[in-house]
Design an enzyme around this catalytic site. Structure first.
Site, PDB file in Angstrom:
ATOM      1  N   ASN A   9       1.206   4.422 -13.888  1.00  0.00           N
ATOM      2  CA  ASN A   9       2.293   4.670 -12.938  1.00  0.00           C
ATOM      3  C   ASN A   9       3.464   3.812 -13.412  1.00  0.00           C
ATOM      4  O   ASN A   9       3.474   2.599 -13.213  1.00  0.00           O
ATOM      5  CB  ASN A   9       1.833   4.272 -11.533  1.00  0.00           C
ATOM      6  CG  ASN A   9       2.888   4.570 -10.479  1.00  0.00           C
ATOM      7  OD1 ASN A   9       3.987   5.036 -10.797  1.00  0.00           O
ATOM      8  ND2 ASN A   9       2.573   4.288  -9.232  1.00  0.00           N
ATOM      9  N   ARG A  97       1.085   9.311 -13.117  1.00  0.00           N
ATOM     10  CA  ARG A  97       1.724   9.710 -11.867  1.00  0.00           C
ATOM     11  C   ARG A  97       3.152  10.105 -12.235  1.00  0.00           C
ATOM     12  O   ARG A  97       3.913   9.290 -12.772  1.00  0.00           O
ATOM     13  CB  ARG A  97       1.749   8.544 -10.899  1.00  0.00           C
ATOM     14  CG  ARG A  97       2.424   8.906  -9.618  1.00  0.00           C
ATOM     15  CD  ARG A  97       2.434   7.742  -8.681  1.00  0.00           C
ATOM     16  NE  ARG A  97       2.937   8.185  -7.393  1.00  0.00           N
ATOM     17  CZ  ARG A  97       2.883   7.419  -6.323  1.00  0.00           C
ATOM     18  NH1 ARG A  97       2.342   6.229  -6.383  1.00  0.00           N
ATOM     19  NH2 ARG A  97       3.358   7.860  -5.191  1.00  0.00           N
ATOM     20  N   HIS A 185       4.538  11.730  -2.169  1.00  0.00           N
ATOM     21  CA  HIS A 185       3.273  11.084  -1.793  1.00  0.00           C
ATOM     22  C   HIS A 185       2.115  12.081  -1.817  1.00  0.00           C
ATOM     23  O   HIS A 185       1.101  11.894  -1.131  1.00  0.00           O
ATOM     24  CB  HIS A 185       3.341  10.433  -0.392  1.00  0.00           C
ATOM     25  CG  HIS A 185       4.175   9.186  -0.341  1.00  0.00           C
ATOM     26  ND1 HIS A 185       5.013   8.892   0.710  1.00  0.00           N
ATOM     27  CD2 HIS A 185       4.293   8.169  -1.215  1.00  0.00           C
ATOM     28  CE1 HIS A 185       5.626   7.741   0.477  1.00  0.00           C
ATOM     29  NE2 HIS A 185       5.207   7.284  -0.685  1.00  0.00           N
ATOM     30  N   HIS A 212       1.534   8.153   5.739  1.00  0.00           N
ATOM     31  CA  HIS A 212       1.436   7.257   4.571  1.00  0.00           C
ATOM     32  C   HIS A 212       2.514   6.192   4.761  1.00  0.00           C
ATOM     33  O   HIS A 212       3.699   6.444   4.561  1.00  0.00           O
ATOM     34  CB  HIS A 212       1.653   8.045   3.265  1.00  0.00           C
ATOM     35  CG  HIS A 212       1.641   7.171   2.046  1.00  0.00           C
ATOM     36  ND1 HIS A 212       0.601   7.150   1.142  1.00  0.00           N
ATOM     37  CD2 HIS A 212       2.530   6.267   1.591  1.00  0.00           C
ATOM     38  CE1 HIS A 212       0.851   6.274   0.193  1.00  0.00           C
ATOM     39  NE2 HIS A 212       2.021   5.724   0.437  1.00  0.00           N
ATOM     40  N   ARG A 245      14.537   1.829   2.252  1.00  0.00           N
ATOM     41  CA  ARG A 245      15.234   3.127   2.330  1.00  0.00           C
ATOM     42  C   ARG A 245      15.448   3.525   3.788  1.00  0.00           C
ATOM     43  O   ARG A 245      14.631   3.209   4.643  1.00  0.00           O
ATOM     44  CB  ARG A 245      14.407   4.210   1.630  1.00  0.00           C
ATOM     45  CG  ARG A 245      14.400   4.078   0.118  1.00  0.00           C
ATOM     46  CD  ARG A 245      13.444   5.066  -0.516  1.00  0.00           C
ATOM     47  NE  ARG A 245      12.313   4.393  -1.131  1.00  0.00           N
ATOM     48  CZ  ARG A 245      11.177   4.997  -1.481  1.00  0.00           C
ATOM     49  NH1 ARG A 245      11.012   6.278  -1.268  1.00  0.00           N
ATOM     50  NH2 ARG A 245      10.201   4.304  -2.034  1.00  0.00           N
ATOM     51  N   GLU A 383      -4.712   6.777  -4.638  1.00  0.00           N
ATOM     52  CA  GLU A 383      -3.972   7.699  -5.503  1.00  0.00           C
ATOM     53  C   GLU A 383      -4.439   7.606  -6.956  1.00  0.00           C
ATOM     54  O   GLU A 383      -4.485   8.614  -7.666  1.00  0.00           O
ATOM     55  CB  GLU A 383      -2.471   7.387  -5.415  1.00  0.00           C
ATOM     56  CG  GLU A 383      -1.895   7.695  -4.049  1.00  0.00           C
ATOM     57  CD  GLU A 383      -0.641   6.904  -3.746  1.00  0.00           C
ATOM     58  OE1 GLU A 383      -0.752   5.695  -3.466  1.00  0.00           O
ATOM     59  OE2 GLU A 383       0.448   7.487  -3.789  1.00  0.00           O
TER      60      GLU A 383
HETATM   61  P1  ADP Z   1       3.604   0.669  -2.003  1.00  0.00           P
HETATM   62  O1  ADP Z   1       4.395   1.770  -1.359  1.00  0.00           O
HETATM   63  O2  ADP Z   1       4.451  -0.252  -2.824  1.00  0.00           O
HETATM   64  O3  ADP Z   1       2.335   1.128  -2.681  1.00  0.00           O
HETATM   65  P2  ADP Z   1       1.803  -0.552  -0.069  1.00  0.00           P
HETATM   66  O4  ADP Z   1       1.062   0.685   0.295  1.00  0.00           O
HETATM   67  O5  ADP Z   1       1.099  -1.606  -0.836  1.00  0.00           O
HETATM   68  O6  ADP Z   1       3.188  -0.234  -0.779  1.00  0.00           O
HETATM   69  O7  ADP Z   1       2.358  -1.199   1.301  1.00  0.00           O
HETATM   70  C1  ADP Z   1       3.156  -2.316   1.310  1.00  0.00           C
HETATM   71  C2  ADP Z   1       3.481  -2.665   2.764  1.00  0.00           C
HETATM   72  O8  ADP Z   1       2.253  -2.912   3.465  1.00  0.00           O
HETATM   73  C3  ADP Z   1       4.344  -3.915   2.906  1.00  0.00           C
HETATM   74  O9  ADP Z   1       5.352  -3.717   3.895  1.00  0.00           O
HETATM   75  C4  ADP Z   1       3.346  -4.933   3.408  1.00  0.00           C
HETATM   76  O10 ADP Z   1       3.943  -5.937   4.183  1.00  0.00           O
HETATM   77  C5  ADP Z   1       2.431  -4.072   4.252  1.00  0.00           C
HETATM   78  N1  ADP Z   1       1.173  -4.782   4.526  1.00  0.00           N
HETATM   79  C6  ADP Z   1       0.201  -5.111   3.643  1.00  0.00           C
HETATM   80  N2  ADP Z   1      -0.774  -5.844   4.263  1.00  0.00           N
HETATM   81  C7  ADP Z   1      -0.383  -5.967   5.554  1.00  0.00           C
HETATM   82  C8  ADP Z   1      -0.936  -6.607   6.702  1.00  0.00           C
HETATM   83  N3  ADP Z   1      -2.099  -7.265   6.639  1.00  0.00           N
HETATM   84  N4  ADP Z   1      -0.263  -6.504   7.865  1.00  0.00           N
HETATM   85  C9  ADP Z   1       0.897  -5.847   7.954  1.00  0.00           C
HETATM   86  N5  ADP Z   1       1.488  -5.231   6.912  1.00  0.00           N
HETATM   87  C10 ADP Z   1       0.867  -5.289   5.726  1.00  0.00           C
END
Ligand code: ADP
Length: 397
Positions: A9, A97, A185, A212, A245, A383
């Site tokens: 990715n 991806r 997504h 998502h 965004r 993914e």
């Molecule tokens: P990406 O789109 O970059 O793949 P992720 O799916 O890893 O992102 O999600 C990132 C988001 O998830 C961030 O806003 C992060 O703060 C939130 N997040 C991760 N763990 C927690 C948690 N324990 N509580 C609240 N939010 C969380």
């Protein structure tokens, strides 16, 4: 030798990777190794984890500072590192991806020079992601010309949407030139659609909304486990509020900013992609964990707006579905934030969702009560595994 699939990715300054072993029964779900190279084009940082999440390598490799060659340098480093880390691994294919497959591709494709050129023509539709995705394809083709490369598109899963769901109310000629709703997504939604029967049995084929919620956030309305509507449209800007965004925005705001604030393409792009969303509203952070830990009213308001927008979009998706049987939370925020899930579920009570606060607090897989008309679930997405499976399937063809 252990045959492995390399999942890639590639972003503007990062290259995420995962290695999945091919087994007789298919692709092992647990990645053997996964990690990323970031800071590409500047100060590169490499980190790799093993199957149990343990860190197996971390370094600051000296890679080309030239951004145009960044992916080639990163891939060469990664392939060399893999060869020395474990001589028993044989990379038999790479699955990428790729954000945009346009309106033509509803399934993964083997990447030939002709396809790479065609996908390059879609760069104007996803200028922040597509060029980097394709740079990795080109770099890998130069390093390993014999290696099969498979493109898995974030748009593909949404090609099942009815024509109306893909149209803007713009002049027909614009729609014919490609200005239409694509949705993103898709690999995450495809994974959830795949595992849904394990959670819902025959009801998996009913009316389901998947949320998502990561740094990027969108929702998808599923019927018969196929996408029939999504909150993201022409680009990954539309729909829900995200980390940086804006999501859904009155296009009149853009006209105002251009006319009275002198903002051009770059200024607008920076504002909408990088300075809005949770980061812009809170003025504190794009990260949900940081905002949840903050006592600042602006942090609280940013979370409230994030949840309010989701509840509104759920209403819209439920209308497209003609009702709702299940709501699924996934990705970083969906899987981890009990607070966001509570707000969204209680805001969706009017649809017949009876929320189980206690199950939610202990992060149970089902967070609705047994008598709830709408089942609310938390399902971790995967993914990378989806890409590995697609790649293995294409290899077998
Ligand atoms: P990406 O789109 O970059 O793949 P992720 O799916 O890893 O992102 O999600 C990132 C988001 O998830 C961030 O806003 C992060 O703060 C939130 N997040 C991760 N763990 C927690 C948690 N324990 N509580 C609240 N939010 C969380």
């Amino acid at each position: 030798m252990r045959e492995v699939i390399l999942v890639l990715n590639a972003g503007s300054s990062s290259l995420k990777f995962a290695l999945f072993e091919l087994a007789a029964a298919g692709v092992a779900q647990q990645a053997l190794l996964s990690g990323q190279l970031d800071g590409l084009g500047a100060r590169a940082h490499f980190k790799c984890k093993g199957a149990n999440g343990e860190i197996v390598a971390e370094s600051e490799p000296a890679l080309a500072a030239d951004p145009a060659r960044a992916h080639r340098g990163a891939l060469a480093f990664l392939l060399d590192w893999l060869a020395t880390h474990n001589e028993n691994l044989h990379v038999c294919a790479a699955g990428h991806r790729i954000v945009h497959g346009g309106s033509r591709y509803s399934a993964p494709q083997r990447i030939t020079p002709a396809l790479a050129e065609e996908l390059d023509g879609l760069v104007p539709l996803a200028p922040l992601h597509q060029p980097h995705n394709l740079a990795a394809v080109g770099a890998l083709a130069a390093l390993r010309p014999e290696l099969p490369q498979i493109g898995c598109f974030d748009t593909a899963f949404h090609r099942s949407q009815p024509p109306l769901a893909q149209m803007f109310a713009l002049p027909r000629a614009l729609s014919e030139e490609g200005v239409r709703r694509y949705g993103f997504h898709g690999l995450s939604y495809e994974y959830i659609a795949d595992v849904l029967p394990q959670h819902l049995g025959a009801r998996a084929d009913g009316r389901v909304i998947v949320l998502h919620l990561g740094n990027g956030a969108s929702l998808c309305a599923l019927r018969g486990r196929k996408s029939i509507a999504s909150s993201m449209g022409f680009t990954a800007l539309d729909g829900l509020m995200m980390g940086t965004r804006c999501g859904n925005l009155d296009p009149g705001v853009l006209l105002y900013l251009m006319q009275y604030r002198g903002l051009g393409v770059e200024g607008l792009s920076d504002l909408l992609y990088k300075r809005s969303g949770l980061a812009g509203v809170s003025g504190i952070s794009q990260d949900m964990r940081t905002l949840e830990a903050s006592a600042e009213p602006a942090a609280r308001e940013a979370i409230e707006l994030f949840c309010y927008r989701i509840v509104r979009e759920i209403g819209s998706a439920a209308a497209a579905l003609g009702g709702l049987d299940a709501l699924v939370f996934t990705a970083g925020i969906g899987q981890n934030s009990a607070r966001v899930r509570e707000r969204v579920c209680t805001g969706s009570a009017w649809l017949g969702l009876a929320f189980d606060a206690e199950a939610n607090t202990r992060h149970a897989a089902c967070i609705s009560t047994p008598d709830s008309a709408v089942t609310a679930l938390v399902i971790p997405t995967d993914e990378e595994w989806m890409i590995a499976r697609h790649t293995a399937k294409m290899l077998a063809q």
